[in-house]
Design a protein around this motif. Structure first.
Motif, PDB file in Angstrom:
ATOM      1  N   ASN A 291      -7.108 -14.460  10.767  1.00  0.00           N
ATOM      2  CA  ASN A 291      -5.870 -14.046  10.179  1.00  0.00           C
ATOM      3  C   ASN A 291      -5.293 -15.413   9.499  1.00  0.00           C
ATOM      4  N   GLN A 292      -4.842 -15.506   8.232  1.00  0.00           N
ATOM      5  CA  GLN A 292      -4.336 -16.733   7.683  1.00  0.00           C
ATOM      6  C   GLN A 292      -3.239 -16.179   6.847  1.00  0.00           C
ATOM      7  N   GLU A 293      -1.937 -17.301   7.387  1.00  0.00           N
ATOM      8  CA  GLU A 293      -0.729 -17.008   6.550  1.00  0.00           C
ATOM      9  C   GLU A 293      -0.145 -18.561   5.987  1.00  0.00           C
ATOM     10  N   LEU A 294       0.656 -18.352   4.957  1.00  0.00           N
ATOM     11  CA  LEU A 294       1.436 -19.273   4.521  1.00  0.00           C
ATOM     12  C   LEU A 294       2.845 -18.957   4.350  1.00  0.00           C
ATOM     13  N   ARG A 295       3.712 -19.520   5.228  1.00  0.00           N
ATOM     14  CA  ARG A 295       4.910 -19.045   5.275  1.00  0.00           C
ATOM     15  C   ARG A 295       5.911 -19.927   4.644  1.00  0.00           C
ATOM     16  N   TYR A 296       6.612 -19.475   3.881  1.00  0.00           N
ATOM     17  CA  TYR A 296       7.617 -20.324   3.096  1.00  0.00           C
ATOM     18  C   TYR A 296       8.863 -20.067   3.599  1.00  0.00           C
ATOM     19  N   ASN A 297       9.551 -20.928   4.010  1.00  0.00           N
ATOM     20  CA  ASN A 297      11.065 -20.747   4.360  1.00  0.00           C
ATOM     21  C   ASN A 297      12.025 -20.977   3.149  1.00  0.00           C
ATOM     22  N   LEU A 298      13.013 -20.088   2.841  1.00  0.00           N
ATOM     23  CA  LEU A 298      13.605 -20.316   1.679  1.00  0.00           C
ATOM     24  C   LEU A 298      14.769 -21.558   2.023  1.00  0.00           C
ATOM     25  N   PRO A 299      14.995 -22.501   1.302  1.00  0.00           N
ATOM     26  CA  PRO A 299      15.667 -23.627   1.401  1.00  0.00           C
ATOM     27  C   PRO A 299      17.017 -23.480   1.058  1.00  0.00           C
ATOM     28  N   LEU A 300      17.509 -22.177   0.494  1.00  0.00           N
ATOM     29  CA  LEU A 300      18.908 -22.082   0.114  1.00  0.00           C
ATOM     30  C   LEU A 300      19.573 -21.724   1.430  1.00  0.00           C
ATOM     31  N   LYS A 301      20.848 -22.280   1.365  1.00  0.00           N
ATOM     32  CA  LYS A 301      21.807 -22.347   2.544  1.00  0.00           C
ATOM     33  C   LYS A 301      21.996 -21.016   3.081  1.00  0.00           C
ATOM     34  N   ASN A 302      22.303 -20.080   2.139  1.00  0.00           N
ATOM     35  CA  ASN A 302      22.615 -18.771   2.738  1.00  0.00           C
ATOM     36  C   ASN A 302      21.378 -17.684   3.002  1.00  0.00           C
ATOM     37  N   TYR A 303      20.041 -18.216   2.807  1.00  0.00           N
ATOM     38  CA  TYR A 303      18.980 -17.729   2.912  1.00  0.00           C
ATOM     39  C   TYR A 303      17.875 -18.152   4.006  1.00  0.00           C
ATOM     40  N   LYS A 304      18.458 -19.234   4.876  1.00  0.00           N
ATOM     41  CA  LYS A 304      17.375 -19.952   5.756  1.00  0.00           C
ATOM     42  C   LYS A 304      16.805 -19.300   6.707  1.00  0.00           C
ATOM     43  N   LYS A 305      17.427 -17.880   7.013  1.00  0.00           N
ATOM     44  CA  LYS A 305      16.665 -17.059   8.062  1.00  0.00           C
ATOM     45  C   LYS A 305      15.706 -16.179   7.249  1.00  0.00           C
ATOM     46  N   TRP A 306      15.495 -16.518   6.066  1.00  0.00           N
ATOM     47  CA  TRP A 306      14.336 -15.576   5.204  1.00  0.00           C
ATOM     48  C   TRP A 306      13.410 -16.192   5.074  1.00  0.00           C
ATOM     49  N   GLN A 307      12.118 -15.594   5.246  1.00  0.00           N
ATOM     50  CA  GLN A 307      10.450 -16.371   4.917  1.00  0.00           C
ATOM     51  C   GLN A 307       9.919 -15.317   4.006  1.00  0.00           C
ATOM     52  N   ILE A 308       9.224 -16.050   3.114  1.00  0.00           N
ATOM     53  CA  ILE A 308       8.208 -15.293   2.444  1.00  0.00           C
ATOM     54  C   ILE A 308       6.901 -15.647   2.634  1.00  0.00           C
ATOM     55  N   VAL A 309       5.996 -14.530   2.954  1.00  0.00           N
ATOM     56  CA  VAL A 309       4.574 -14.905   3.598  1.00  0.00           C
ATOM     57  C   VAL A 309       3.500 -14.516   2.702  1.00  0.00           C
ATOM     58  N   GLN A 310       2.268 -14.956   2.521  1.00  0.00           N
ATOM     59  CA  GLN A 310       1.149 -14.775   1.849  1.00  0.00           C
ATOM     60  C   GLN A 310       0.120 -14.673   3.291  1.00  0.00           C
TER      61      GLN A 310
END
Length: 624
Positions: free
Chosen positions: A538-557
């Motif tokens: 299982n492989q994932e790339l996890r990108y944490n959104l750097p915007l102040k109001n969206y720091k708890k959100w993450q986009i994953v491939q």
């Protein structure tokens, strides 16, 4: 009237000036080689409201606080000749908006060498520390503050073990800039050795703020039980390491919010130990509604009391009702079993035992249109304890009576596993390694006849690492594999079948398996493997959104790949993969996960596959 107008204009002008004196900021680094710019930027620890300060305060903090913190960071790695200059540039975007850029120019220079470590011990106790060769920093090597801290902790534990609970250890360094060398001086004052007298304990209930009652009421915990956990006999010196780990043991029971431990010297030379604890609210009721991948929509409720009779025992009852599963359970646990006598274990051994009645309807892997119904009476016990703060041992003993499709069985299973957790965050790791080897043994009694004993093994390794050249991007890779040594019942073998939100996303739960077909009359019968073997990536790339109001959100491939085969070669192996995207939201210790498998057919890379609802996976944690 004119004076009032002038006053209002002055106030308005002051407001404009105050707003204009604030600016958004950006930070840049140059000349740094020892630390990456991302590491230095993270170390500055600029908080979200920093740009709300007036510019003169921003400049002061950058120059006098953050710059000096960066210098201290380099000093900790031995770069005492580091020079850091700050250049401030500003750009007016509009009358109300200004952007300030802070440029840190770093000249690291050469690393300094630790010349020697001199240890001075007062009160003639030098014989307590003779193994100087064990000190990692007592060598001619590059200066490293982390190694020095470890050595000081090692020295402290040596004195604690001999009963010097109040030993004071201080260090100072002399820096020779001309020769780029450092001399470290360590001063030790052992003070008085602590000899065990009596232990006296008190337990209190938490304060009731709702009723404005600030008086502390006596707790439920029996003081005899608390005193019995202390194992140092009267007249013996107190091992300070056990003294400090005793609090950890009590916290590990999860029964107390505060633990206070002190010693007091008596006139006869002995010291009494005073223990004071504040208890948690001992009872709790938890209820929820949910959607579970295999059993559908449902609800659950659980009631628990953690300290009945004041002796740390734990009783619980629970109910689980879903579309395809219903379960009632009674539970018992004791958070401290032998733990206070096994001194090399920093946390207590925990024993949990639960009896449950389970009824469920499940879909067999090979026949998704059919239903299997089973009723079980389960007794499941877990023993867990920490070998170190990072390594845990767990043992599972599972005994159950099962009635499935009108066939009765008694099933036994014993499983052992080690959990090596060297990650930065248990719930949402971004850096580190997690390793879990597992060995298991099982046996079944079917219709009064014992089946052969089966054995299996499994290994899971998870790697987490930041992608250095892209800020807020993290990589995660999980490698898993397992094998049944000999034949088991299909129920047991299915635990190694693949498919689902925790293995290969986009596939039905446990729909990837080794099999072969036979013909009986006009029907094709699918036989699934009973000695399965699998491997999975299982492989994932996890990108944490750097915007102040969206720091708890993450986009994953993500990309999942697994193969299931069987020890018996007549079963044909199955290979499956999926590629997709996901969205994560971190809420406290939960991670709400939504994944969709975009691609399952890799024979044509350009083929766009149509949307299917069964490729959507929703869960409350990271996939791994």
């Amino acid at each position: 009237m004119p004076k009032t107008l002038v006053f209002l204009l002055l106030c308005f002008q002051m407001l404009i000036a105050n707003e204009a004196s604030k600016a958004s900021i950006s930070i840049h680094f140059s000349g740094n080689k020892v630390f990456t710019s991302a590491e230095l930027r993270e170390y500055t620890n600029i908080f979200d409201d920093f740009n709300q300060f007036e510019v003169n305060k921003q400049d002061f903090l950058m120059q006098e606080v953050i710059r000096m913190n960066l210098i201290d960071l380099y000093h900790s790695k031995g770069y005492f000749g580091v020079e850091i200059q700050l250049d401030i540039q500003k750009e007016f975007i509009s009358l109300e908006q200004e952007e300030r850029s802070y440029f840190f120019s770093i000249q690291e220079n050469q690393i300094y060498t630790l010349d020697s470590v001199a240890i001075f011990i007062q009160n003639k106790h030098a014989d307590l520390l003779t193994d100087y060769d064990q000190l990692k920093s007592n060598k001619n090597q590059n200066y490293n503050e982390a190694l020095i801290s470890n050595d000081i902790e090692y020295i402290r534990k040596k004195f604690y073990k001999q009963g010097f609970l109040h030993a004071v250890i201080q260090s100072s360094r002399q820096i020779d800039h001309s020769n780029r060398r450092v001399i470290l001086n360590v001063f030790i004052e052992p003070n008085t050795k602590v000899i065990m007298g009596d232990i006296k304990s008190k337990a209190f209930q938490p304060l009731s703020i709702k009723n404005n009652d600030l008086t502390q009421k006596k707790g439920l915990s029996e003081t005899k039980v608390l005193n019995g956990l202390w194992k140092t006999p009267k007249g013996e010196s107190i091992d300070g390491n056990q003294f400090h780990s005793f609090k950890t043991k009590l916290y590990s029971t999860q029964l107390f919010t505060q633990v206070k431990l002190e010693d007091s010297l008596r006139t006869d030379g002995l010291s009494d130990i005073h223990l004071q604890v504040i208890e948690r609210v001992p009872g709790e009721v938890v209820y929820s509604i949910f959607f579970e991948e295999e059993y559908g929509f449902g609800g659950s409720a659980k009631i628990k009391h953690k300290n009945p009779f004041g002796s740390f025992h734990e009783l619980s009852a629970g109910m689980f009702v879903a579309e395809k599963k219903q379960e009632l359970s009674l539970g018992y646990a004791h958070p401290l079993v032998f733990g206070t006598q096994i001194h090399f274990i920093p946390t207590a051994i925990r024993f949990d035992d639960k009896i449950s009645f389970n009824h469920e309807e499940s879909t067999p892997p090979a026949y998704p249109d059919s239903v299997e119904e089973q009723t079980e009476l389960i007794n499941r016990a877990n023993i867990s304890f920490g070998l170190t703060s990072k390594i845990n041992f767990r043992s599972l003993l599972d005994f159950r009576y099962q009635n499935k499709n009108s066939k009765n069985a008694l099933k036994f299973k014993n499983e052992y596993s080690l959990h090596f957790n060297f990650t930065d965050d248990f719930f949402n790791p971004q850096k580190g390694v997690y390793l879990k080897p597992t060995l298991g043994i099982g046996k079944n009694l079917i219709q009064s006849k014992f089946e052969d004993t089966y054995y299996y093994g499994e290994l899971t390794t998870n790697l987490y690492f930041p992608i250095r050249f892209i800020h807020s991007l993290y990589g995660a890779i999980s490698l898993s594999g397992g094998a049944f040594i000999n034949e088991a019942l299909e129920d047991d073998a299915r635990s190694f079948y693949q498919g689902g939100s925790r293995s290969v996303r986009g596939y039905r739960f446990r729909s990837i398996y080794a099999s072969y077909e036979t013909q009986e009359d006009t029907l094709s019968i699918i036989h699934t493997g009973l000695t399965p073997r699998y491997w999975r990536i299982n492989q994932e790339l996890r990108y944490n959104l750097p915007l102040k109001n969206y720091k708890k959100w993450q986009i994953v491939q993500f990309y999942d790949l697994s193969q299931v085969s069987d020890k018996n070669k007549k079963y044909q192996e199955s290979l499956a993969a999926s590629l997709g995207l996901g969205l994560r939201y971190h809420w406290q210790f939960l991670t709400i996960r939504l994944d969709y498998a975009l691609k399952k057919d890799f024979s044509d890379a350009s083929l766009l596959e149509p949307y299917h609802f069964d490729r959507v996976h929703l869960d409350l944690s990271q996939a791994f």
